[in-house]
Motif scaffolding. Sequence first.
Motif, short mmCIF file in Angstrom:
data_model
loop_
_atom_site.label_atom_id
_atom_site.label_comp_id
_atom_site.label_asym_id
_atom_site.label_seq_id
_atom_site.Cartn_x
_atom_site.Cartn_y
_atom_site.Cartn_z
N ASP A 8 0.80 -1.22 0.00
CA ASP A 8 0.00 0.00 0.00
C ASP A 8 0.83 1.27 0.00
O ASP A 8 0.33 2.34 -0.31
CB ASP A 8 -0.93 0.02 1.22
N CYS A 9 2.10 1.15 0.34
CA CYS A 9 2.92 2.34 0.49
C CYS A 9 3.98 2.54 -0.58
O CYS A 9 4.54 3.61 -0.70
CB CYS A 9 3.64 2.29 1.84
N ARG A 10 4.26 1.52 -1.39
CA ARG A 10 5.38 1.61 -2.33
C ARG A 10 5.00 1.04 -3.68
O ARG A 10 4.33 0.02 -3.76
CB ARG A 10 6.58 0.84 -1.76
N VAL A 11 5.43 1.73 -4.73
CA VAL A 11 5.26 1.21 -6.09
C VAL A 11 6.63 1.10 -6.75
O VAL A 11 7.55 1.85 -6.44
CB VAL A 11 4.34 2.09 -6.97
N VAL A 12 6.72 0.11 -7.62
CA VAL A 12 7.94 -0.09 -8.40
C VAL A 12 7.58 0.15 -9.87
O VAL A 12 6.65 -0.47 -10.38
CB VAL A 12 8.51 -1.50 -8.21
N LEU A 13 8.28 1.05 -10.50
CA LEU A 13 8.09 1.36 -11.91
C LEU A 13 9.31 0.85 -12.65
O LEU A 13 10.44 1.17 -12.28
CB LEU A 13 7.98 2.87 -12.12
N THR A 14 9.09 0.03 -13.65
CA THR A 14 10.20 -0.53 -14.43
C THR A 14 10.18 0.06 -15.82
O THR A 14 9.17 -0.03 -16.53
CB THR A 14 10.07 -2.07 -14.50
N LEU A 15 11.28 0.68 -16.19
CA LEU A 15 11.43 1.25 -17.53
C LEU A 15 12.33 0.33 -18.34
O LEU A 15 13.38 -0.09 -17.86
CB LEU A 15 12.04 2.65 -17.45
N ARG A 16 11.88 0.03 -19.57
CA ARG A 16 12.61 -0.92 -20.43
C ARG A 16 12.85 -0.33 -21.81
O ARG A 16 12.08 0.51 -22.27
CB ARG A 16 11.79 -2.19 -20.61
N GLY A 17 13.89 -0.84 -22.45
CA GLY A 17 14.13 -0.51 -23.85
C GLY A 17 14.64 0.90 -24.02
O GLY A 17 15.47 1.38 -23.26
N GLU A 18 14.13 1.57 -25.06
CA GLU A 18 14.57 2.92 -25.40
C GLU A 18 13.42 3.89 -25.27
O GLU A 18 12.30 3.60 -25.68
CB GLU A 18 15.10 2.94 -26.83
N LEU A 19 13.69 5.04 -24.69
CA LEU A 19 12.69 6.11 -24.58
C LEU A 19 13.15 7.28 -25.44
O LEU A 19 14.19 7.89 -25.18
CB LEU A 19 12.52 6.55 -23.12
N HIS A 20 12.37 7.53 -26.49
CA HIS A 20 12.63 8.63 -27.42
C HIS A 20 11.43 9.56 -27.40
O HIS A 20 10.40 9.26 -26.80
CB HIS A 20 12.83 8.08 -28.84
N ALA A 21 11.55 10.67 -28.11
CA ALA A 21 10.49 11.67 -28.15
C ALA A 21 9.14 11.08 -28.54
O ALA A 21 8.11 11.53 -28.06
CB ALA A 21 10.87 12.80 -29.10
N ASP A 22 9.13 10.04 -29.37
CA ASP A 22 7.85 9.45 -29.78
C ASP A 22 7.18 8.65 -28.67
O ASP A 22 6.04 8.23 -28.82
CB ASP A 22 8.02 8.59 -31.04
N THR A 23 7.86 8.46 -27.55
CA THR A 23 7.25 7.74 -26.41
C THR A 23 6.82 8.69 -25.29
O THR A 23 6.36 8.23 -24.25
CB THR A 23 8.23 6.69 -25.84
#
Length: 99
Positions: free
Chosen positions: A8-23
């Motif tokens: 209830d107190c913590r979230v985990v966000l996982t970022l994968r791959g490539e992040l470009h302007a189109d994302t």
Amino acid sequence: MTIASVDDCRVVLTLRGELHADTLRMLETRFADPRLREARAWVLELHELTHIDLACAYALLRALSRRPDGTALTLRGARRHVARTLRHAGIDAVGAIEA
């Protein structure tokens, strides 16, 4: 990006791959998830993020800056060049970037 509620107190966000302007739109939409407003701590897992451009790093900074007051932020596992881009955007001013 995936979001997992650990408790209830913590979230985990996982970022994968490539992040470009189109994302950018996808990134901003994900940060509007209601689970993020309820969490007292955010953990961003960056092990699988292979590239982030400066536009996305700034979008990430904006999203992280709008988190609820008192919400802890940790960014973990960023590759050297990803961490460098995040620091150029100023993210280290809003949360700890861990190896």
